[in-house]
Scaffold this motif. Structure first.
Motif, short mmCIF file in Angstrom:
data_model
loop_
_atom_site.label_atom_id
_atom_site.label_comp_id
_atom_site.label_asym_id
_atom_site.label_seq_id
_atom_site.Cartn_x
_atom_site.Cartn_y
_atom_site.Cartn_z
N GLU A 74 0.80 -1.15 -0.12
CA GLU A 74 0.04 0.11 -0.02
C GLU A 74 0.67 1.33 0.13
O GLU A 74 0.64 2.28 -0.93
CB GLU A 74 -0.75 0.05 1.15
N ARG A 75 1.85 1.30 0.61
CA ARG A 75 2.55 2.58 0.94
C ARG A 75 3.81 2.53 -0.51
O ARG A 75 3.87 3.64 -0.64
CB ARG A 75 3.73 2.41 2.03
N LEU A 76 4.16 1.49 -0.84
CA LEU A 76 5.12 1.37 -1.93
C LEU A 76 4.64 1.63 -3.40
O LEU A 76 5.09 2.26 -4.16
CB LEU A 76 6.11 0.16 -1.98
N ARG A 77 3.35 1.01 -3.56
CA ARG A 77 3.04 0.93 -5.15
C ARG A 77 3.04 2.35 -5.95
O ARG A 77 3.28 2.36 -6.88
CB ARG A 77 1.44 0.01 -5.15
N PRO A 78 2.37 3.36 -5.22
CA PRO A 78 2.25 4.71 -5.84
C PRO A 78 3.42 5.14 -6.14
O PRO A 78 3.88 5.96 -7.24
CB PRO A 78 1.54 5.69 -4.90
N PHE A 79 4.65 4.99 -5.48
CA PHE A 79 5.96 5.48 -5.43
C PHE A 79 6.34 4.57 -6.96
O PHE A 79 6.88 5.32 -7.47
CB PHE A 79 6.67 5.18 -4.46
N VAL A 80 6.16 3.32 -6.85
CA VAL A 80 6.61 2.51 -7.95
C VAL A 80 6.09 2.89 -9.42
O VAL A 80 6.64 3.04 -10.38
CB VAL A 80 6.27 0.84 -7.64
N GLU A 81 4.64 3.13 -9.21
CA GLU A 81 4.10 3.59 -10.59
C GLU A 81 4.66 4.63 -11.06
O GLU A 81 4.85 4.76 -12.43
CB GLU A 81 2.65 3.55 -10.13
N LEU A 82 4.86 5.79 -10.20
CA LEU A 82 5.52 7.10 -10.88
C LEU A 82 6.82 6.86 -11.34
O LEU A 82 7.13 7.31 -12.56
CB LEU A 82 5.78 8.11 -9.65
N ASN A 83 7.64 6.14 -10.54
CA ASN A 83 9.10 5.69 -11.07
C ASN A 83 9.25 4.91 -12.45
O ASN A 83 9.95 5.27 -13.37
CB ASN A 83 9.83 5.24 -10.10
N GLN A 84 8.33 4.03 -12.66
CA GLN A 84 8.23 3.08 -13.53
C GLN A 84 7.54 3.97 -15.03
O GLN A 84 8.14 3.75 -16.08
CB GLN A 84 7.10 2.03 -13.36
N ALA A 85 6.77 5.04 -14.60
CA ALA A 85 6.42 5.76 -15.87
C ALA A 85 7.56 6.53 -16.49
O ALA A 85 7.50 7.16 -17.58
CB ALA A 85 5.36 6.74 -15.42
N LEU A 86 8.67 6.89 -15.88
CA LEU A 86 9.78 7.58 -16.26
C LEU A 86 10.32 6.79 -17.46
O LEU A 86 11.01 7.64 -18.43
CB LEU A 86 10.82 7.83 -15.10
N ALA A 87 10.31 5.53 -17.44
CA ALA A 87 10.94 4.75 -18.67
C ALA A 87 10.59 5.09 -19.86
O ALA A 87 11.28 5.02 -20.98
CB ALA A 87 11.11 3.17 -18.26
N THR A 88 9.11 5.34 -20.12
CA THR A 88 8.85 5.75 -21.42
C THR A 88 8.24 6.80 -21.77
O THR A 88 7.59 7.35 -22.66
CB THR A 88 7.47 4.69 -21.64
N GLU A 89 8.74 7.75 -20.74
CA GLU A 89 7.99 9.37 -20.83
C GLU A 89 8.82 9.83 -22.14
O GLU A 89 8.10 10.76 -22.87
CB GLU A 89 8.18 10.08 -19.55
N ASN A 90 9.92 9.82 -22.60
CA ASN A 90 10.75 10.48 -23.58
C ASN A 90 11.17 9.03 -24.33
O ASN A 90 12.57 8.78 -23.76
CB ASN A 90 11.73 11.37 -23.04
#
Length: 371
Positions: free
Chosen positions: A334-350
């Protein structure tokens, strides 16, 4: 004292061992390699992960081992400079940031020393988990070489191709999302004479980055190229080297010398750029950590920070749970998943390069370690 088997002696697993040992657990770390793994790329400790390093007591050591780049040059296919910066590099971001870039092998060694110093951790090198039999009271782990042993909990921190994930949740292809790129990393003597300066060349779907380390005596070379995942029959080191050389051969400038260094490299790593996405990270008494559960790929620049923050959140949840692993694992996720999702999104942003600086700044600190 609760016993915890941690599969994987990299950044995530070793950090968790140190943190659990400090909290009164008895971790055993099993690692396939015969010793601490050498080689690998420069990695970054950013945002919330800096606080984790501070709480672990390794922040000063990490800073002492940081890379000391003065800047970088971006080259066209013929080696002509098309961009130069003394403010940032592709690998680390802004050079005036508090974030720390250091070599992966240096960070693993620092964390290993910390885990040993905490006193309760046992390391088992040259072995791996082959089966896990769990019940209400514990998990019986089977190994390639060591005798089977029973543990209270098992943590899979064994990377993108996690054996613990496969044994507990099923085949890798159910969770892996290929991002269309491959990465190969190896070391060489500094035959280019670089002095605290990075070079990056790209031509079409292939390119490379080269930077000096170890007081400019050594190069770390990163090759990248597009394409589908390699077939299983071409995943041995020598076969992979041949594929990498084939994909990079059309590049010009210093490519022939770099390919010669590839052939002679004492260390070599090659894999797909892949994200791991799962609906849950735990099953019974088994839980996943770092790349095993939520690999963001090196394209995110946040794999190390996810590993360190994940280790802290998991250790904290277990320490607070009064022996209830189900509550601990639920809190961890519960604590970590939002952090993970934000950081995973960086891989395909650009698709053409690193994510925007403001996106990285937002993602790297998007969690409170104290809940």
């Amino acid at each position: 004292m609760k016993t915890v088997l941690i599969s994987g002696g990299g950044i995530a697993g070793t950090a968790l061992a140190a943190l659990l040992s400090r909290r009164g657990f008895a971790p055993t770390v099993v690692e396939h390699a015969p010793a601490l793994r050498g080689g690998g790329q420069a990695v970054d400790i950013r945002g919330a992960a800096l606080e984790v390093a501070g709480r672990l007591g390794v922040l000063a050591q990490a800073r002492a081992h940081r890379t000391r780049m003065r800047g970088m040059s971006v080259l066209d296919g013929d080696g002509r400079e098309v961009h130069r910066s003394t403010e940032s590099t592709i690998s680390s971001g802004r050079l005036d940031s508090d974030d720390i870039e250091l070599l992966r092998d240096d960070l693993v060694r620092i964390l290993h020393e910390r885990a040993i110093a905490e006193g309760n951790t046992r390391f088992l090198f040259g072995d791996g988990v082959t089966a896990l039999d769990q019940d209400e009271d514990g998990v019986r782990a089977h190994f390639e070489h060591a005798a089977p042993h029973r543990y209270d909990l098992v943590v899979g921190a064994d990377g993108l191709h996690s054996a613990v994930r496969r044994l507990t949740f099923g085949p890798e292809e159910h969770f892996a999302h290929h991002l269309g790129m491959h990465l190969a990393i190896f070391s060489s003597d500094n035959f280019l004479g670089l002095e605290d300066w990075q070079l990056w060349l790209r031509d079409g779907e292939a390119g490379y980055g080269v930077y000096p380390v170890r007081d400019n005596t050594e190069l770390r070379i990163t090759f990248g190229f597009g394409g589908e995942p390699l077939p299983h029959g071409r995943r041995g080191p020598e076969s992979q080297k041949a594929v990498v050389a084939e994909r990079m051969a059309a590049l010009r400038w210093e490519t022939p010398r770099l390919l010669k260094a590839l052939a002679e490299a004492p260390d070599f790593y090659c894999d797909t750029m892949t994200r791991i996405r799962m609906d849950r990270w735990s099953h019974g008494r088994v839980v996943l950590l770092g790349d095993a559960g939520y690999c963001a790929s090196p394209l995110s620049g946040q794999g190390t920070s996810l590993a360190l923050v994940g280790a802290h959140v998991l250790a904290d949840a277990l320490a607070r749970s009064d022996g209830d692993h189900r509550a601990a694992f639920a809190s961890y996720e519960e604590r970590l998943r939002p952090f993970v999702e934000l950081n995973q999104a960086l891989a395909t942003e650009n698709p053409g390069g690193p994510a925007a600086e403001e996106s990285v700044e937002r993602a790297k600190s998007a969690i409170s370690l104290d809940g």
